[in-house]
Design a protein around this motif. Structure first.
Motif, PDB file in Angstrom:
ATOM      1  N   VAL A  38     -41.448  11.576   9.636  1.00 54.46           N
ATOM      2  CA  VAL A  38     -41.500  11.425   8.175  1.00 54.46           C
ATOM      3  C   VAL A  38     -41.447   9.947   7.790  1.00 54.46           C
ATOM      4  O   VAL A  38     -42.224   9.476   6.947  1.00 54.46           O
ATOM      5  CB  VAL A  38     -40.333  12.197   7.510  1.00 54.46           C
ATOM      6  N   LYS A  65     -51.852  14.070   3.989  1.00 50.35           N
ATOM      7  CA  LYS A  65     -50.460  14.466   3.824  1.00 50.35           C
ATOM      8  C   LYS A  65     -49.888  14.983   5.141  1.00 50.35           C
ATOM      9  O   LYS A  65     -50.625  15.367   6.046  1.00 50.35           O
ATOM     10  CB  LYS A  65     -50.346  15.539   2.735  1.00 50.35           C
ATOM     11  N   SER A  67     -47.595  17.637   7.264  1.00 47.27           N
ATOM     12  CA  SER A  67     -47.059  19.000   7.274  1.00 47.27           C
ATOM     13  C   SER A  67     -45.920  19.094   8.284  1.00 47.27           C
ATOM     14  O   SER A  67     -45.796  18.253   9.185  1.00 47.27           O
ATOM     15  CB  SER A  67     -48.152  20.004   7.644  1.00 47.27           C
ATOM     16  N   PHE A  68     -45.116  20.130   8.149  1.00 48.02           N
ATOM     17  CA  PHE A  68     -44.019  20.318   9.104  1.00 48.02           C
ATOM     18  C   PHE A  68     -44.566  20.606  10.500  1.00 48.02           C
ATOM     19  O   PHE A  68     -43.957  20.227  11.500  1.00 48.02           O
ATOM     20  CB  PHE A  68     -43.109  21.462   8.653  1.00 48.02           C
ATOM     21  N   ASN A 149     -38.161  18.793   4.306  1.00 47.61           N
ATOM     22  CA  ASN A 149     -38.406  18.944   2.869  1.00 47.61           C
ATOM     23  C   ASN A 149     -37.511  18.037   2.035  1.00 47.61           C
ATOM     24  O   ASN A 149     -37.900  17.597   0.942  1.00 47.61           O
ATOM     25  CB  ASN A 149     -38.192  20.402   2.449  1.00 47.61           C
ATOM     26  N   ILE A 152     -39.017  14.081   2.747  1.00 52.72           N
ATOM     27  CA  ILE A 152     -40.377  13.698   2.379  1.00 52.72           C
ATOM     28  C   ILE A 152     -40.612  13.860   0.875  1.00 52.72           C
ATOM     29  O   ILE A 152     -40.081  14.780   0.239  1.00 52.72           O
ATOM     30  CB  ILE A 152     -41.404  14.525   3.184  1.00 52.72           C
ATOM     31  N   ASP A 154     -42.705  14.807  -2.449  1.00 53.58           N
ATOM     32  CA  ASP A 154     -43.595  15.941  -2.723  1.00 53.58           C
ATOM     33  C   ASP A 154     -45.066  15.557  -2.576  1.00 53.58           C
ATOM     34  O   ASP A 154     -45.879  16.349  -2.091  1.00 53.58           O
ATOM     35  CB  ASP A 154     -43.345  16.479  -4.138  1.00 53.58           C
ATOM     36  N   ARG A 157     -46.188  15.528   1.124  1.00 54.40           N
ATOM     37  CA  ARG A 157     -46.055  16.769   1.886  1.00 54.40           C
ATOM     38  C   ARG A 157     -47.284  17.646   1.705  1.00 54.40           C
ATOM     39  O   ARG A 157     -47.735  17.893   0.590  1.00 54.40           O
ATOM     40  CB  ARG A 157     -44.805  17.519   1.433  1.00 54.40           C
ATOM     41  N   SER A 160     -45.199  23.275   1.420  1.00 55.41           N
ATOM     42  CA  SER A 160     -43.748  23.494   1.401  1.00 55.41           C
ATOM     43  C   SER A 160     -43.342  24.707   2.235  1.00 55.41           C
ATOM     44  O   SER A 160     -42.168  25.067   2.282  1.00 55.41           O
ATOM     45  CB  SER A 160     -43.266  23.690  -0.043  1.00 55.41           C
TER      46      SER A 160
END
Length: 270
Positions: A38, A65, A67-68, A149, A152, A154, A157, A160
């Protein structure tokens, strides 16, 4: 039964510090990789904004962006290391009894009653380690997602929702059947390793290695031969093929345990 529980407790007591240390270290590394990813992504955006003289939205559009799934991409490798360590523990749990200065194995073999309790105590301790490892890893994934979450922005990201890589999706699922399959496969691997170790301890040197090679060849032949016959005949439905493979797996699982118990009872002497 009492001796079995005492031996299981003893096995866990002898290794719990090492096991907890390794599991916590792996969990810490996994969380740190998410945090680091991140921070690195945010730095990339800021550096690109400074270099290209563009707005934040344009920089994010260029860099994309995060992502997890991307942030947790190293989890699979760390889990593989964990699997390797569990396999090493499966080997160490036997050899430490023979190679230690006190020769602890001789005390175990001289215990009254059936020697099967020695095998199942070690097997149970491995089962508990495996189940704990899988469960804790799932907790780490959930915790890492919360941290992801929280850290990072919004705008940075991608989504979510909890997205996982294909490997992690296969390993960690809320489907109870899949979890049981993973645990069963892990326990089969442990039982197979136990059998190979007891073969080596029973015969030692060249003869022991020969029996190990034969067992490895046997399982490869059974698996490959079964698949080849099924594909060649081409008369079975998919459900029938699954049933046949499961039957072969269960029978060989039983065989590895039976063989190990037989070796422990008749071949290994004080």
């Amino acid at each position: 039964m009492k001796q079995y529980l005492m031996l299981t407790n003893e096995e866990l007591k002898r290794s719990w510090k090492m096991i907890i240390s390794i599991i916590l270290a792996m969990a810490g590394i996994e969380i740190l990789t998410v945090v680091g990813r991140v921070i690195y992504h945010e730095r990339q955006v800021q550096e690109y904004m400074s270099y290209a003289k563009v707005s934040e939205s344009d920089a994010i559009r260029t860099i994309e962006k995060l992502s997890f799934e991307q942030a947790s991409s190293y989890f699979s490798y760390i889990i593989l290391i964990g699997v390797a360590l569990v396999l090493l523990y499966a080997v160490q749990i036997w050899y430490r009894d023979w190679l230690g200065e006190s020769k602890y194995i001789y005390r175990l073999l001289l215990l009254p009653g059936n020697r099967a309790k020695i095998f199942f105590a070690k097997f149970t301790s491995l089962a508990l380690v495996i189940i704990s490892f899988i469960g804790l890893q799932w907790v780490v994934i959930q915790l890492s997602f919360v941290i992801f979450n929280w850290m990072i922005k919004d705008d940075y990201r991608a989504t979510s929702t909890l997205g996982l890589s294909r490997t992690l999706k296969q390993l960690y699922t809320m489907n109870l059947v899949d979890v049981l399959v993973i645990v069963t496969l892990a326990l089969f691997t442990v039982s197979f390793l136990f059998m190979l170790i007891l073969l080596e301890r029973s015969y030692r040197k060249t003869k022991g290695l020969l029996f190990i090679v034969l067992e490895v060849i046997a399982i490869v032949v059974i698996m490959m031969g079964g698949m080849y016959i099924i594909e060649t005949l081409d008369i079975f439905l998919s459900q029938e093929i699954s049933a046949i493979m499961i039957a072969i797996f269960v029978l060989y699982f039983i065989y590895t345990i039976w063989k190990s118990l037989r070796l422990l009872k008749w071949k290994i002497s004080v």
